[in-house]
Design a protein around this motif. Sequence first.
Motif, mmCIF file in Angstrom:
data_model
loop_
_atom_site.group_PDB
_atom_site.id
_atom_site.type_symbol
_atom_site.label_atom_id
_atom_site.label_comp_id
_atom_site.label_asym_id
_atom_site.label_seq_id
_atom_site.Cartn_x
_atom_site.Cartn_y
_atom_site.Cartn_z
ATOM 1 N N THR A 202 0.816 -1.218 0.000
ATOM 2 C CA THR A 202 0.000 0.000 0.000
ATOM 3 C C THR A 202 0.847 1.264 0.000
ATOM 4 O O THR A 202 0.362 2.350 -0.328
ATOM 5 C CB THR A 202 -0.892 0.048 1.248
ATOM 6 N N ALA A 208 1.134 -6.653 7.269
ATOM 7 C CA ALA A 208 -0.177 -7.279 7.111
ATOM 8 C C ALA A 208 -0.213 -8.129 5.852
ATOM 9 O O ALA A 208 0.131 -7.663 4.758
ATOM 10 C CB ALA A 208 -1.265 -6.204 7.043
ATOM 11 N N ASN A 209 -0.628 -9.387 6.003
ATOM 12 C CA ASN A 209 -0.796 -10.283 4.868
ATOM 13 C C ASN A 209 -2.203 -10.131 4.285
ATOM 14 O O ASN A 209 -3.138 -9.730 4.976
ATOM 15 C CB ASN A 209 -0.548 -11.730 5.288
ATOM 16 N N ASN A 210 -2.342 -10.487 3.007
ATOM 17 C CA ASN A 210 -3.635 -10.326 2.366
ATOM 18 C C ASN A 210 -3.622 -11.091 1.054
ATOM 19 O O ASN A 210 -2.571 -11.246 0.420
ATOM 20 C CB ASN A 210 -3.919 -8.839 2.100
ATOM 21 N N ASP A 211 -4.789 -11.583 0.625
ATOM 22 C CA ASP A 211 -4.861 -12.223 -0.684
ATOM 23 C C ASP A 211 -5.129 -11.198 -1.790
ATOM 24 O O ASP A 211 -5.288 -11.559 -2.952
ATOM 25 C CB ASP A 211 -5.907 -13.344 -0.715
ATOM 26 N N GLN A 212 -5.142 -9.937 -1.406
ATOM 27 C CA GLN A 212 -5.165 -8.831 -2.368
ATOM 28 C C GLN A 212 -3.819 -8.098 -2.204
ATOM 29 O O GLN A 212 -3.656 -7.321 -1.261
ATOM 30 C CB GLN A 212 -6.330 -7.886 -2.093
ATOM 31 N N GLU A 215 -3.350 -4.577 -1.055
ATOM 32 C CA GLU A 215 -3.849 -4.246 0.278
ATOM 33 C C GLU A 215 -2.933 -4.767 1.382
ATOM 34 O O GLU A 215 -3.132 -4.461 2.558
ATOM 35 C CB GLU A 215 -5.265 -4.801 0.460
ATOM 36 N N ALA A 216 -1.931 -5.570 1.015
ATOM 37 C CA ALA A 216 -0.937 -6.034 1.986
ATOM 38 C C ALA A 216 0.054 -4.902 2.267
ATOM 39 O O ALA A 216 0.170 -3.953 1.487
ATOM 40 C CB ALA A 216 -0.206 -7.253 1.444
ATOM 41 N N THR A 217 0.757 -5.009 3.389
ATOM 42 C CA THR A 217 1.774 -4.012 3.708
ATOM 43 C C THR A 217 3.133 -4.674 3.901
ATOM 44 O O THR A 217 3.231 -5.831 4.331
ATOM 45 C CB THR A 217 1.414 -3.215 4.978
ATOM 46 N N ARG A 241 8.843 -12.673 3.370
ATOM 47 C CA ARG A 241 7.463 -12.683 2.892
ATOM 48 C C ARG A 241 7.382 -13.445 1.570
ATOM 49 O O ARG A 241 8.363 -13.563 0.834
ATOM 50 C CB ARG A 241 6.959 -11.249 2.699
ATOM 51 N N GLN A 248 -1.458 -14.213 -3.387
ATOM 52 C CA GLN A 248 -1.592 -14.294 -1.930
ATOM 53 C C GLN A 248 -0.283 -13.876 -1.259
ATOM 54 O O GLN A 248 0.780 -14.401 -1.574
ATOM 55 C CB GLN A 248 -1.978 -15.707 -1.509
ATOM 56 N N THR A 250 1.825 -13.822 2.136
ATOM 57 C CA THR A 250 1.938 -14.472 3.436
ATOM 58 C C THR A 250 3.346 -14.266 3.983
ATOM 59 O O THR A 250 4.250 -13.850 3.256
ATOM 60 C CB THR A 250 1.658 -15.993 3.345
#
Length: 361
Positions: A202, A208-212, A215-217, A241, A248, A250
Amino acid sequence: MNHGRGIVFLALFALGCTGVDPQLGPSYMVSTLAGTGDAGADNGLASKATFNQPHDVALGPDGSLYVADWSNNLIRKIAVNGTVSTYAGTGAQGLTNDVCTKATFAGPLGIAVDAASNVYVTENAGNAIRKISPSPCTVSTLAGSPSAPGTSDGVGTAASFHAPEGLAFDASGNTLYVADFGNHKIRKVTINDGTVTTVAGTGTAGNANNDQPLEATFNAPRGIVVNAAGTLYVTESNDIRRITADGQVTTLAGSVTASLIDGTGPNAAFKGPRGITIDANGNLLVGDSTNNVVRQVTPDGVVTTIAGQRNGNIGMAGDIDGPADTAAFYGSGGVAVDSNGVIYVADSMNNKIRKIEWVQP
């Protein structure tokens, strides 16, 4: 390193022995490939050459090793015969595109080489991705607005970066992925036209993990590598990471905790991991710079320390060759691995290029 040797090594590590076993003899051994340890820019025989805080290394198709010699503002080359030369740059800090002997760089950090021997370099002070074409040896700007930090996507110099660090090719060799350190983002650059796109992040520092992916950081990403399946692995402040081909994000290993702990996933700990590469078995090799060690991370997130002296959970800075568990680094940074499993390390604060080899018992 072949698969069987890796199993033997992990078994030894489980028994509390990282470098030597009384029955099998040495496993990994560390030696100095090039550099006296003095800060300088002397060329010639590897044993007499000097560097000044080399940050990253990359292998060319002929086996030559290219070095982003950060404080010298130079790109250096170590030939297979052990001769060190200046490949590009004058040593003055700048952003001049020209023939290699007249071009200038501004803090070269990351380096990658394609199958045609084109060399690509990130610059933290120049905020750009530079390209060095081999014949004739010429430097140009592939992407980024030199000296002006920013986060814009676009084509060529219309795009912008903020202190980019690591970079790596995808399997096709047509796309470069960039760890955009100052923007806390992962970017990609299309080689043929210099188009820059944001892949993940972002722009706000975080973990922060995210499947978008957008939107992850990320928190100050430094190194990056891509496997054959298109999965990206990124080193950042204290973890590794993973961004899969389907998007995805993670955490493969490590956490916000800064330490030197071997283990699996969040139970492992890093401290300032920087360089990252991938070996023939899909294992990640990481220059854990503030810990002054080199780590291995399996695709399942199992972390072991393969070289570098430690005292419990503290890595010990030093300049010592020899068996892996008694050898010492100081600022182990960029890493590369050849087809025989030999690992090359930019030992930044020692002003050396080190080599880690498996010695057959």
